[in-house]
Motif scaffolding. Sequence first.
Motif, PDB file in Angstrom:
ATOM      1  N   VAL A  21      13.671  11.853  -6.257  1.00 14.82           N
ATOM      2  CA  VAL A  21      12.893  13.004  -5.783  1.00 14.82           C
ATOM      3  C   VAL A  21      11.428  12.688  -6.044  1.00 14.82           C
ATOM      4  O   VAL A  21      11.007  12.591  -7.186  1.00 14.82           O
ATOM      5  N   ASP A  22      10.685  12.456  -4.979  1.00 12.26           N
ATOM      6  CA  ASP A  22       9.275  12.078  -5.095  1.00 12.26           C
ATOM      7  C   ASP A  22       8.419  13.265  -4.666  1.00 12.26           C
ATOM      8  O   ASP A  22       8.340  13.595  -3.478  1.00 12.26           O
ATOM      9  N   ILE A  23       7.816  13.908  -5.646  1.00  9.84           N
ATOM     10  CA  ILE A  23       6.993  15.090  -5.365  1.00  9.84           C
ATOM     11  C   ILE A  23       5.537  14.634  -5.373  1.00  9.84           C
ATOM     12  O   ILE A  23       4.951  14.393  -6.424  1.00  9.84           O
ATOM     13  N   GLU A  30      10.387   2.876   3.962  1.00 10.92           N
ATOM     14  CA  GLU A  30      10.397   4.313   3.722  1.00 10.92           C
ATOM     15  C   GLU A  30      10.161   4.571   2.235  1.00 10.92           C
ATOM     16  O   GLU A  30      10.733   3.933   1.369  1.00 10.92           O
ATOM     17  N   GLU A  31       9.285   5.535   1.990  1.00 11.82           N
ATOM     18  CA  GLU A  31       8.850   5.804   0.613  1.00 11.82           C
ATOM     19  C   GLU A  31       9.965   5.984  -0.404  1.00 11.82           C
ATOM     20  O   GLU A  31       9.865   5.451  -1.507  1.00 11.82           O
ATOM     21  N   PRO A  32      11.027   6.722  -0.073  1.00 10.65           N
ATOM     22  CA  PRO A  32      12.066   6.881  -1.103  1.00 10.65           C
ATOM     23  C   PRO A  32      12.659   5.541  -1.549  1.00 10.65           C
ATOM     24  O   PRO A  32      12.976   5.363  -2.726  1.00 10.65           O
ATOM     25  N   VAL A  41       0.822  -1.200   0.000  1.00 12.02           N
ATOM     26  CA  VAL A  41       0.000   0.000   0.000  1.00 12.02           C
ATOM     27  C   VAL A  41       0.865   1.262   0.000  1.00 12.02           C
ATOM     28  O   VAL A  41       1.770   1.403   0.812  1.00 12.02           O
ATOM     29  N   ASP A  42       0.578   2.152  -0.945  1.00 10.29           N
ATOM     30  CA  ASP A  42       1.167   3.487  -0.918  1.00 10.29           C
ATOM     31  C   ASP A  42       0.083   4.404  -0.383  1.00 10.29           C
ATOM     32  O   ASP A  42      -0.837   4.785  -1.100  1.00 10.29           O
ATOM     33  N   LEU A  43       0.202   4.705   0.899  1.00  9.71           N
ATOM     34  CA  LEU A  43      -0.799   5.506   1.572  1.00  9.71           C
ATOM     35  C   LEU A  43      -0.404   6.974   1.397  1.00  9.71           C
ATOM     36  O   LEU A  43       0.300   7.532   2.218  1.00  9.71           O
TER      37      LEU A  43
HETATM   38 MG   LIG Z   1       3.502   9.530  -2.548  1.00  6.80          MG
END
Ligand SMILES: [Mg+2]
Length: 333
Positions: free
Chosen positions: A151-153, A129-131, A3-5
């Motif tokens: 770089v996740d914007i 962690e998302e990155p 899941v990407d919350l």
């Molecule tokens: Mg995101």
Amino acid sequence: MGVDLGTANTLVWIRDGGLVRDEPSVVAVKSGTSEVILGGQAVGHRAYEMQGRAPAGIEVVRPLREGVIADFEIAEAMIRYFVRDIHGRRHFVKPRLVIAIPYGTNEVQRRAFIDSAERAGARNVYLVEEPIAAGLGAGLNVTASQGSMIVDIGGGTTEIAVLALAGIVSATCLRVAGDSFDEAIVRHIREEYNLLIGPLMAETIKRTIGSARELETEYSLEVRGRDFISGRPRRTIVNSDEIRGALSEPVRQIVQGIQSVLENTPPELSADLTQTGITLAGGGSMLRGLDLAIQEEMDLDVRFAEQPLTCVAQGTGVILGQLDRLAEFLYQS
Ligand SMILES: [Mg+2]
Ligand SMILES: Nc1ncnc2c1ncn2[C@@H]1O[C@H](COP(=O)(O)OP(=O)(O)OP(=O)(O)O)[C@@H](O)[C@H]1O
């Protein structure tokens, strides 16, 4: 399930099905409660359409703010909805859940993510962690010793990280991202035209005529909202160069964030980045010309992840497939 919350969108990935859900992180509840209307079904797209239009007694809530859980009960209701909807129909056992969480969440916040997911019906919960998830999903070799930058914007946050050996070497998380672009547009139109516009209108303006860099042809768009003085509905025309002006401040802050992460990166890894460059992910990175603006400022190659909007979810899928090998890099319940 992976899941990407996200603040803006929640994506769900399953091992044998890939991406199975991509819905706005929005829930409609009875005001002041965490009771989801429409018998628990007013989540995602159904709730999104009610934004700014809900009658008295109904509240449309985004339970995540700036990447962290702002309203636990409602976030949990949202996770429960997805777990039941996707997993409940085909399995009796509770699912394993890999959840991508923002960089820099503290111990208390991590616990809260795990507790919410467990109460929502998960068996084992793994946090990444998302990155790192974004890097995996973008196909970067994150376990290599060679450094790379992602770089996740997103909607609420921009995460800027240098990755090597499956870890984060230097990073920052800014509270400036896609939502900040929308807010800058709302502010500009209020100040310049005395016109109040809603968040959906602001997002439309951003997507259709927003830019971070001069365009070959400049565009204009008719904008509708409520007159600040008379209170009546009104329309006006805005053009792309003034919107670019309004967006320049949040864009500058993102460039500044990248600069500061580069300054804190050890020289060996900086040297790697001249080869590996910067990989952009997240919906916010799709603002027209933002890639070129970053490339010019940083003098590094900038490329997009193949699927900027889904690469975090895709990364959780990679993890699900290799839990044995990757578990040591995860935070577990
Ligand atoms: Mg995101
Ligand atoms: N074509 C586009 N041009 C500009 N912005 C876009 C475009 N498509 C999506 N966005 C913006 O991307 C943002 C959402 O991106 P994303 O889905 O990656 O966020 P998220 O993962 O939910 O948020 P976060 O990671 O901050 O929790 C929104 O602000 C949306 O307006």
